[in-house]
Design a protein around this motif. Sequence first.
Motif, short mmCIF file in Angstrom:
data_model
loop_
_atom_site.label_atom_id
_atom_site.label_comp_id
_atom_site.label_asym_id
_atom_site.label_seq_id
_atom_site.Cartn_x
_atom_site.Cartn_y
_atom_site.Cartn_z
N ARG A 206 0.78 -1.23 0.00
CA ARG A 206 0.00 0.00 0.00
C ARG A 206 0.81 1.28 0.00
O ARG A 206 0.27 2.36 -0.26
N GLY A 207 2.11 1.19 0.33
CA GLY A 207 2.89 2.40 0.52
C GLY A 207 2.84 3.39 -0.63
O GLY A 207 2.50 4.57 -0.46
N SER A 208 3.17 2.93 -1.83
CA SER A 208 3.20 3.83 -2.98
C SER A 208 1.80 4.33 -3.33
O SER A 208 1.64 5.49 -3.75
N ARG A 209 0.80 3.50 -3.14
CA ARG A 209 -0.57 3.91 -3.43
C ARG A 209 -1.06 4.97 -2.44
O ARG A 209 -1.78 5.90 -2.81
N ILE A 210 -0.66 4.82 -1.18
CA ILE A 210 -1.03 5.81 -0.18
C ILE A 210 -0.47 7.18 -0.58
O ILE A 210 -1.19 8.20 -0.58
N TYR A 260 -15.76 8.64 3.51
CA TYR A 260 -14.68 7.80 3.03
C TYR A 260 -14.79 6.36 3.51
O TYR A 260 -13.82 5.61 3.48
N GLY A 261 -15.95 5.96 3.96
CA GLY A 261 -16.11 4.63 4.53
C GLY A 261 -15.87 3.48 3.58
O GLY A 261 -15.51 2.39 4.01
N GLU A 262 -16.05 3.71 2.27
CA GLU A 262 -15.86 2.65 1.29
C GLU A 262 -14.45 2.64 0.73
O GLU A 262 -14.15 1.83 -0.16
N GLU A 263 -13.59 3.52 1.22
CA GLU A 263 -12.20 3.51 0.80
C GLU A 263 -11.40 2.51 1.63
O GLU A 263 -11.86 2.02 2.66
N ASP A 264 -10.18 2.24 1.17
CA ASP A 264 -9.29 1.36 1.90
C ASP A 264 -8.92 1.96 3.25
O ASP A 264 -8.93 3.18 3.42
N THR A 265 -8.57 1.10 4.21
CA THR A 265 -8.20 1.59 5.53
C THR A 265 -7.01 2.56 5.48
O THR A 265 -6.85 3.39 6.37
N SER A 266 -6.21 2.46 4.44
CA SER A 266 -5.08 3.37 4.30
C SER A 266 -5.52 4.81 4.08
O SER A 266 -4.69 5.73 4.14
N ALA A 267 -6.83 5.03 3.87
CA ALA A 267 -7.35 6.40 3.79
C ALA A 267 -7.15 7.15 5.09
O ALA A 267 -7.33 8.38 5.14
N LEU A 268 -6.75 6.45 6.15
CA LEU A 268 -6.38 7.12 7.38
C LEU A 268 -5.28 8.16 7.14
O LEU A 268 -5.13 9.13 7.88
#
Length: 284
Positions: A206-210, A260-268
């Motif tokens: 997830r790093g680069s996508r975040i 943002y509930g339907e986004e990935d947890t990385s949306a934090l």
Amino acid sequence: MGRGMARNLSAAGLLAGVWNRTRANGEALAEELQVPLTEDAAALARLCDVVITCVSADQDVREVVGALADGVSKGDVVIDTSTIGVDTAEAAAETLRARGAEFLDAPVTGGPEGADTGTLQIMVGGDPDVLERIRPALQAIGSGATHFGPVGYGQRAKAVNQVMVAGLVQAISESLSFAEASGLDTERLLPVLTGGAAGSRLLERRGSRILAGDFEPGFRVSLHHKDLNLCRDLLQKLDVSLPLVEMTIKHYERLLEQGYGEEDTSALFRLKRDLFASGNRKSL
């Protein structure tokens, strides 16, 4: 994740049929895998000796198991891979036991990638002899199926996993926000982090996508929020409150409020990055 599991069961020659509460989804999968789509859950239970279920929440499991109970026979096994409350798992087992069938609570970890590649880790609660009898089905969808105790203990193991995931999401989101705000070349930094002591599968995947602002799930905020509330319930029975759990629930509630509930947890990362915004340097 259910699609990935079904594809791997099909590849192993173990898929007899499918059913989905959303008929269009079931039709597409049945056509792809060239297996029957049953009219309802009971019909699927009558078709199979072993049924694997994958849904989102406690009420879903109660409804699906209740429907399956109308079609099970003595000795049949229902394996639920959902993340649910211990009480729900125990109730599902009682419902099926009354019909002579067995129930294993078998939540999984590894995400959609693990479901697609058949590398899920499976945490199992229930009769160990039943687990050994149906182990070939679990071997088709995962790289490991570990028994932890009677029904409900799979969910206890999954709760521990979900607390640890919360810690990883928190740490990665804060650290990458810090790196970005510090003016570091994050493209060069990520391989160093993933290759060192701070490395994790989550950071690697997830790093680069975040950093690119890509929060396509993955594992949705809304689902991890639900799971952490299940963890909180178990912790309350131990008369303990974990700061990590409480903090992450609070942060997810903010993301849910912001849509943002339907986004990935990385949306934090959205919240953590805002900490470094000019004029907004305060703790969450």
